[in-house]
Structures are given as structure tokens and as C-alpha cells.
Motif scaffolding. Structure first.
Motif, PDB file in Angstrom:
ATOM      1  N   ARG A  29       0.782  -1.278   0.057  1.00  0.00           N
ATOM      2  CA  ARG A  29      -0.078  -0.107   0.108  1.00  0.00           C
ATOM      3  C   ARG A  29       0.996   1.116  -0.032  1.00  0.00           C
ATOM      4  O   ARG A  29       1.758   1.396   1.061  1.00  0.00           O
ATOM      5  N   LYS A  30       0.686   2.232  -0.824  1.00  0.00           N
ATOM      6  CA  LYS A  30       1.368   3.318  -1.048  1.00  0.00           C
ATOM      7  C   LYS A  30       2.591   3.528  -1.680  1.00  0.00           C
ATOM      8  O   LYS A  30       3.623   4.189  -1.473  1.00  0.00           O
ATOM      9  N   GLY A  31       3.008   2.046  -2.109  1.00  0.00           N
ATOM     10  CA  GLY A  31       4.447   1.719  -2.661  1.00  0.00           C
ATOM     11  C   GLY A  31       4.471   2.400  -3.948  1.00  0.00           C
ATOM     12  O   GLY A  31       5.655   2.565  -4.451  1.00  0.00           O
ATOM     13  N   GLU A  38      -0.156   0.611 -14.088  1.00  0.00           N
ATOM     14  CA  GLU A  38      -0.557   1.435 -15.172  1.00  0.00           C
ATOM     15  C   GLU A  38       0.711   1.329 -16.365  1.00  0.00           C
ATOM     16  O   GLU A  38       0.649   1.204 -17.364  1.00  0.00           O
ATOM     17  N   MET A  39       1.949   1.336 -15.740  1.00  0.00           N
ATOM     18  CA  MET A  39       3.145   1.364 -16.665  1.00  0.00           C
ATOM     19  C   MET A  39       3.384  -0.053 -17.180  1.00  0.00           C
ATOM     20  O   MET A  39       3.781  -0.157 -18.164  1.00  0.00           O
ATOM     21  N   LEU A  40       2.956  -1.227 -16.423  1.00  0.00           N
ATOM     22  CA  LEU A  40       3.017  -2.379 -16.959  1.00  0.00           C
ATOM     23  C   LEU A  40       2.088  -2.653 -18.264  1.00  0.00           C
ATOM     24  O   LEU A  40       2.194  -3.278 -19.292  1.00  0.00           O
ATOM     25  N   GLY A 219       5.562  16.909 -11.218  1.00  0.00           N
ATOM     26  CA  GLY A 219       6.577  16.706 -10.533  1.00  0.00           C
ATOM     27  C   GLY A 219       6.815  15.347 -10.330  1.00  0.00           C
ATOM     28  O   GLY A 219       7.666  14.524  -9.800  1.00  0.00           O
ATOM     29  N   PHE A 220       6.152  14.345 -11.309  1.00  0.00           N
ATOM     30  CA  PHE A 220       6.412  12.772 -11.875  1.00  0.00           C
ATOM     31  C   PHE A 220       6.430  12.695 -13.198  1.00  0.00           C
ATOM     32  O   PHE A 220       5.953  13.311 -14.004  1.00  0.00           O
ATOM     33  N   PHE A 221       6.835  11.581 -13.391  1.00  0.00           N
ATOM     34  CA  PHE A 221       6.785  11.092 -14.761  1.00  0.00           C
ATOM     35  C   PHE A 221       5.437  10.772 -15.061  1.00  0.00           C
ATOM     36  O   PHE A 221       4.470  10.107 -14.475  1.00  0.00           O
ATOM     37  N   GLY A 237       0.890  11.284  -5.802  1.00  0.00           N
ATOM     38  CA  GLY A 237       1.759  12.100  -5.824  1.00  0.00           C
ATOM     39  C   GLY A 237       1.645  13.437  -4.967  1.00  0.00           C
ATOM     40  O   GLY A 237       1.671  14.460  -5.454  1.00  0.00           O
ATOM     41  N   ARG A 238       0.940  13.163  -4.021  1.00  0.00           N
ATOM     42  CA  ARG A 238       0.429  14.335  -2.946  1.00  0.00           C
ATOM     43  C   ARG A 238       1.605  14.692  -2.208  1.00  0.00           C
ATOM     44  O   ARG A 238       2.355  13.870  -1.699  1.00  0.00           O
ATOM     45  N   ALA A 239       1.413  16.155  -1.674  1.00  0.00           N
ATOM     46  CA  ALA A 239       2.554  16.406  -0.696  1.00  0.00           C
ATOM     47  C   ALA A 239       2.214  15.800   0.711  1.00  0.00           C
ATOM     48  O   ALA A 239       1.054  15.548   0.837  1.00  0.00           O
ATOM     49  N   HIS A 240       3.397  15.366   1.356  1.00  0.00           N
ATOM     50  CA  HIS A 240       3.279  14.914   2.695  1.00  0.00           C
ATOM     51  C   HIS A 240       3.239  15.892   3.778  1.00  0.00           C
ATOM     52  O   HIS A 240       3.963  17.020   3.562  1.00  0.00           O
ATOM     53  N   PRO A 241       2.671  15.774   5.082  1.00  0.00           N
ATOM     54  CA  PRO A 241       2.766  16.715   5.936  1.00  0.00           C
ATOM     55  C   PRO A 241       4.106  16.740   6.474  1.00  0.00           C
ATOM     56  O   PRO A 241       5.049  16.218   6.457  1.00  0.00           O
TER      57      PRO A 241
HETATM   58  P1  A3P Z   1       2.404   9.853  -2.765  1.00  0.00           P
HETATM   59  O1  A3P Z   1       1.076  10.362  -3.251  1.00  0.00           O
HETATM   60  O2  A3P Z   1       2.425   9.681  -1.317  1.00  0.00           O
HETATM   61  O3  A3P Z   1       3.425  10.695  -3.292  1.00  0.00           O
HETATM   62  P2  A3P Z   1      -0.173   3.690  -4.619  1.00  0.00           P
HETATM   63  O4  A3P Z   1      -0.585   3.828  -5.969  1.00  0.00           O
HETATM   64  O5  A3P Z   1       0.382   2.200  -4.000  1.00  0.00           O
HETATM   65  O6  A3P Z   1      -1.181   4.242  -3.621  1.00  0.00           O
HETATM   66  O7  A3P Z   1       1.156   4.610  -4.231  1.00  0.00           O
HETATM   67  C1  A3P Z   1       0.988   6.082  -4.461  1.00  0.00           C
HETATM   68  C2  A3P Z   1       2.443   6.524  -4.844  1.00  0.00           C
HETATM   69  O8  A3P Z   1       3.055   6.087  -6.101  1.00  0.00           O
HETATM   70  C3  A3P Z   1       2.335   7.929  -4.628  1.00  0.00           C
HETATM   71  O9  A3P Z   1       2.732   8.479  -3.156  1.00  0.00           O
HETATM   72  C4  A3P Z   1       3.529   8.441  -5.553  1.00  0.00           C
HETATM   73  O10 A3P Z   1       4.516   8.886  -4.563  1.00  0.00           O
HETATM   74  C5  A3P Z   1       3.996   7.028  -6.282  1.00  0.00           C
HETATM   75  N1  A3P Z   1       4.227   7.100  -7.576  1.00  0.00           N
HETATM   76  C6  A3P Z   1       5.159   6.555  -8.165  1.00  0.00           C
HETATM   77  N2  A3P Z   1       5.322   6.857  -9.781  1.00  0.00           N
HETATM   78  C7  A3P Z   1       4.357   7.847  -9.787  1.00  0.00           C
HETATM   79  C8  A3P Z   1       3.981   8.519 -10.960  1.00  0.00           C
HETATM   80  N3  A3P Z   1       4.618   8.341 -12.007  1.00  0.00           N
HETATM   81  N4  A3P Z   1       2.881   9.505 -10.682  1.00  0.00           N
HETATM   82  C9  A3P Z   1       2.476   9.502  -9.520  1.00  0.00           C
HETATM   83  N5  A3P Z   1       2.823   8.998  -8.325  1.00  0.00           N
HETATM   84  C10 A3P Z   1       3.693   7.890  -8.464  1.00  0.00           C
END
Ligand code: A3P
Length: 273
Positions: A29-31, A38-40, A219-221, A237-241
Motif C-alpha cells: 500500500r502506497k508503494g 499502469e506502466m505495466l 513533478g512525476f513521470f 503524488g500528493r505532498a506529505h505533512p
Molecule cells: P504519494 O502520493 O504519497 O507521493 P499507490 O498507487 O500504491 O497508492 O502509491 C502511490 C504513490 O505512487 C504516490 O505516493 C507516488 O509517490 C508514487 N508514484 C510512483 N510513480 C508515480 C508517478 N509516475 N506518478 C504519480 N505517483 C507516482
């Protein structure tokens, strides 16, 4: 295997059918599980289930049986690989045996991320889920620290103790069946990580540099698929506290030993704090 692993619920003259996934993204989770699936899916030989199925971890779904599970899968051609992702599988103790019982040859994908970053991401996810329901969240330091120490009862902390969960998977699946994806690397530079996944799944090399472009605003690919460009959902890709530096240092310190135990278990290291 005592179960048939494919079904043909309706006659599809085009030769497609639904089948038990040859590969499952089990977490964490959140990894970066959404980015990974999506990339696969950029690969023409991959078909992915649209939503998280929660078959092996939710009793109410597991009771519906294998045919229900398979009916949740997309239609695929014989040469294609079906994949589903449910990040909760990794930390759910009944799941490894349940997958093993149906198909012990299932290829597992596990995307891991710096355990501290994962905790902050997990907190952020719950924070926004609660906000949507107009519920207030406790400040992050309050949930992280209990009596001056790291609060081991906090679920998000437990989920980041990767070795504990990994041990349960290794009781059923050898390391050759579990491919670890470096979630921090997937953020920084997705292509090399995806090439390793292609290899692990014995896919032809199809995913290439033109499939990715860096989006400065996000800020992401982001992904380029047959000329169509798209980024992941805004919830990815949300900001963390902000966390007090002393608390952050405590977290890094806390995960040091558990990380070492994971590295020993899996025979490799990760570039974590
Ligand atoms: P954050 O939102 O905390 O940055 P999951 O899909 O397992 O919930 O993981 C979410 C996380 O995927 C995001 O955590 C982000 O860091 C990461 N991530 C990896 N590649 C990403 C991408 N290309 N665009 C957006 N998020 C990406």
C-alpha cells in the motif's frame, strides 16, 4: 492444482477469455502500485483488472469463490498475461496460502518504498479519505509517537515493517516467484525498473523511453501510450505533512533494524534512510 484456472463464461468468437491472473501485484500500500500496474499495461501483452479486487483478503469476496474472482478479470488473448493489484494482500496473513492453493506458480510483484516515506504517504491517504467524509484527523506527530516512542500500534507503522509480512510470503513462495520493484527508483526513473519487470515476466522487450516523459507541473513521470499522454490521478503524488526533524530521525532510526532484516530475507538492499 485442483482448480481450473480459466473459464469461458460466454462464447467470445474473438478468442478471448477471462482467467486467473498469472501475476498479482500484492503491495505494498502506497508503494506505487497504481504507477506499476499502469506502466505495466503499456505492454501489449498485459491486460490488467481495472479496480482492486480484494478477493484473497476480504472474506465476503473470498466466499464468492474462484469463478467470481475470475469473472472480475479482463478478457485476454491466449498469449496475454492477466494482472490484478490489491495492495492490502501483502500485509494480510491469510493471502499467501490462499494464492498458493490455487496456483503455486503465480508470479508475485511487490513494490517497496522507503518505509518512512510510506508511513507519511499512508497517513496522507487516510487524512484525505477522512476529509472527504468531513472527519478531522489527528496531527501526524500525535499518531506517530506514544509515550515518547514510535507508536508500534499505529497501522501505518506496522505495514512498513516489511520483513514481518515478507516472512509469511516466503513460507509459500520462493524468492524466484517474488519480484521486488524499487518504488523510489520507479518515481525517479521508471524505465529501468519496468525493464526488470518485463524480464521477470518473460515478456518481449516493448516498454521503452518514449513511453515516459517528465511532467514538471506534476513533478512525476507521466505515460505516453500510442501517442496519448496521461499522468496518474491527482491523488497519486500528493505532498506529505511536515514532520518535526526529531520525530523524522526517530522514524529513520526505528526502521533501521527491520530494514536490515528484510535485506537479509530477500538477499538484496534498498537505498533507504
Ligand atoms: P504519494 O502520493 O504519497 O507521493 P499507490 O498507487 O500504491 O497508492 O502509491 C502511490 C504513490 O505512487 C504516490 O505516493 C507516488 O509517490 C508514487 N508514484 C510512483 N510513480 C508515480 C508517478 N509516475 N506518478 C504519480 N505517483 C507516482
Amino acid at each position: 492444482s485442483p482448480y481450473p484456472v480459466e473459464i469461458q463464461p460466454t462464447l467470445h468468437p474473438n478468442g478471448t477469455k477471462q482467467c486467473f491472473p498469472q501475476t498479482i501485484i500484492i503491495g505494498v500500500r502506497k508503494g506505487g502500485t497504481r504507477a506499476l500496474i499502469e506502466m505495466l499495461s503499456l505492454h501489449p501483452d498485459i491486460v490488467a483488472a481495472e479496480s482492486e479486487v480484494h478477493f484473497f483478503d476480504w472474506e465476503s469476496n473470498f466466499e464468492k469463490g474462484l469463478y467470481w474472482y475470475i469473472s472480475q478479470m479482463p478478457f485476454s488473448y491466449p498469449h496475454q498475461i492477466t494482472v490484478e493489484k490489491t495492495p492490502a494482500y501483502f500485509t494480510s496473513s491469510k493471502v499467501p496460502e490462499r494464492i498458493y492453493q490455487i496456483n503455486s506458480d503465480t508470479k508475485l510483484l511487490l513494490i517497496l518504498r522507503d518505509p518512512t516515506e510510506r508511513v507519511l504517504s499512508d497517513y496522507t491517504q487516510v487524512f484525505y479519505n477522512r476529509l472527504q467524509k468531513h472527519k478531522h484527523s489527528q496531527p501526524i506527530e500525535t499518531v506517530l509517537i506514544k509515550n515518547g516512542e514510535i507508536n508500534v500500534d499505529y497501522k501505518a507503522i506496522n505495514r512498513s515493517l516489511y520483513y514481518i509480512h515478507m516472512q509469511k510470503w516466503l513460507k509459500y513462495f520462493p524468492l524466484t516467484h517474488i519480484h521486488l520493484v524499487d518504488g523510489d527508483q520507479l518515481i525517479r526513473d521508471p524505465l529501468p525498473e519496468m525493464k526488470k519487470v518485463e524480464k521477470f515476466l518473460s515478456l518481449s522487450p516493448q516498454i521503452n523511453a518514449s513511453n515516459f516523459y517528465f511532467n514538471k507541473t506534476k513533478g512525476f513521470f507521466c505515460l505516453r501510450d500510442n501517442g496519448r499522454e496521461r499522468c496518474l490521478h491527482e491523488s497519486k503524488g500528493r505532498a506529505h505533512p511536515q514532520v518535526a526533524p526529531t520525530v523524522l530521525a526517530k522514524l529513520y532510526q526505528f526502521f533501521h533494524q527491520p530494514n536490515k532484516r528484510l535485506f537479509e530475507l530477500v538477499g538484496r538492499t534498498f537505498d533507504w534512510h
